[in-house]
Design an enzyme around this catalytic site. Structure first.
Site, mmCIF file in Angstrom:
data_model
loop_
_atom_site.group_PDB
_atom_site.id
_atom_site.type_symbol
_atom_site.label_atom_id
_atom_site.label_comp_id
_atom_site.label_asym_id
_atom_site.label_seq_id
_atom_site.Cartn_x
_atom_site.Cartn_y
_atom_site.Cartn_z
ATOM 1 C CB SER A 168 -0.952 -0.018 1.198
ATOM 2 O OG SER A 168 -1.888 1.027 1.113
ATOM 3 C CG HIS A 194 -4.104 -0.815 -0.957
ATOM 4 N ND1 HIS A 194 -3.856 -0.751 0.396
ATOM 5 C CD2 HIS A 194 -4.636 -2.045 -1.175
ATOM 6 C CE1 HIS A 194 -4.221 -1.893 0.969
ATOM 7 N NE2 HIS A 194 -4.687 -2.693 0.029
ATOM 8 C CG MET A 287 -2.154 3.037 7.995
ATOM 9 S SD MET A 287 -0.845 3.353 9.189
ATOM 10 C CE MET A 287 -1.825 3.850 10.601
#
Length: 348
Positions: A168, A194, A287
């Site tokens: 991500s 992501h 995260m």
């Protein structure tokens, strides 16, 4: 009580600046400490107000946001979030040290604007805790294949192996660092990063130019095969499926999982179910916990699992959760992941 995150806005549009200032200021955990109308104005103001996070419009006159980031970060390291329309150059800014980006909305559509603002606020919180990684130089070319042991054959069972990577925040450059050091005949790789719709195609094209392996945005039915990397398309889930002794991908518009579409958990869980012990899972910077449970499923099925270490992560979230729940077999720096992966493939 935690201090508010101090945000500085760089945007040449008075209307868009007002939208950002008015809406971000309504968040009790955010304080907008200033704004600039262009890069030169920002260069003067940022050191004085000492923001925790800076948002930068990519399309600005005189000096665009990409070149501004390249100029700013070596002298004033601050987390930067790019606000960009569909622009290939956003990856140059990520390479220069920007933490993340968010796609600029169509201001005539309130739904798009609300989604944008919610996404931006989420990224501001993440960026406020991120490590700034300013490269000493531009992205280096791929290492010559011979230097990687490219003439050395992989183990007999290596080509039956599915390699899955999930990342991500900070992952665009981290994944590049891993892939560029892999020989052209490396077993097939699937990647969930992501990223918004549209940008995944540009990201795949960029990786294809910089790596020995072929890289493309995945489409349903694409085979997972030697020498090719498939990137999950933005706003679609991607699963690995098996037909006979061959693996391919299924990309579909499903519900968000672990808060994401594409989700690393969806990819990893499908690899656990289809490839089991004939797989490698790699979880990288980001995260939250997306991918941790899927990686644990892979490990329980006998897969070899690798986690990026805290020091080399922009955000040590996903790999930390995976490590803490016992999903990671070996934890190494980003620069060493390709070596660990190759050593494993040579041993099969």
């Amino acid at each position: 009580m935690n201090e508010k995150i101090k945000v500085f806005i760089v945007d040449d549009s008075m209307l868009f600046r007002k939208v950002l200032i008015d809406n971000l200021s309504q968040n009790p955990n955010i304080e907008v400490v200033g704004y600039a109308i262009d890069a030169f104005d920002a260069e003067r103001k940022i050191p004085a107000v000492k923001p925790d996070v800076v948002t930068v419009d990519v399309e600005m006159p005189r000096l665009n946001g990409i070149d501004f980031v390249k100029k700013l970060l070596p002298i004033y390291a601050v987390p930067v979030i790019l606000v960009s329309s569909l622009n290939l150059n956003v990856f140059e800014a990520l390479s220069a040290g920007a933490v993340d980006f968010v796609r600029k909305p169509d201001m005539s559509m309130s739904i798009n604007t609300n989604t944008f603002l919610n996404t931006l606020m989420s990224k501001i919180f993440i960026a406020s805790r991120a490590k700034i990684k300013v490269p000493a130089k531009a992205v280096p070319p791929a290492v010559p294949v011979a230097a990687l042991g490219g003439n050395k054959p992989f183990g007999l069972n290596a080509y039956n192996t599915v390699i899955a990577i999930g990342a991500s925040t900070g992952g665009t450059e981290a994944t590049l660092q891993v892939l560029k050091d892999l020989p052209a005949d490396t077993p097939g790789i699937v990647v969930t990063q992501h990223m918004p719709e549209g940008f995944t195609k540009m990201y795949a094209d960029r990786l294809n130019r910089l790596c020995h392996m072929k890289v493309k945005e995945a489409q349903s039915g694409d085979a997972i095969e030697r020498g090719q990397v498939l990137i999950a398309p933005g706003d679609y889930q991607m699963k690995v499926v098996r037909v006979g002794n061959r693996y391919s991908v299924n990309c579909y518009s499903g519900e968000k999982v672990s808060g994401h579409r594409p989700s690393v958990d969806v990819l990893f869980q499908s690899v656990a179910d289809t490839a089991g012990a004939s797989s490698v899972g790699i979880i990288m910077t980001g995260m939250g916990r997306d991918g941790a449970d899927g990686l644990l499923s892979m490990k329980k099925k006998g897969a070899f699992t690798i986690g990026q270490d805290a020091e080399s992560c922009v955000v040590y979230g996903m790999p930390m959760v995976a490590y803490n729940i016992g999903a990671v077999k070996t934890q190494v720096s980003c620069s060493n992941i390709s070596n660990v992966l190759l050593k494993h493939l040579y041993s099969l």
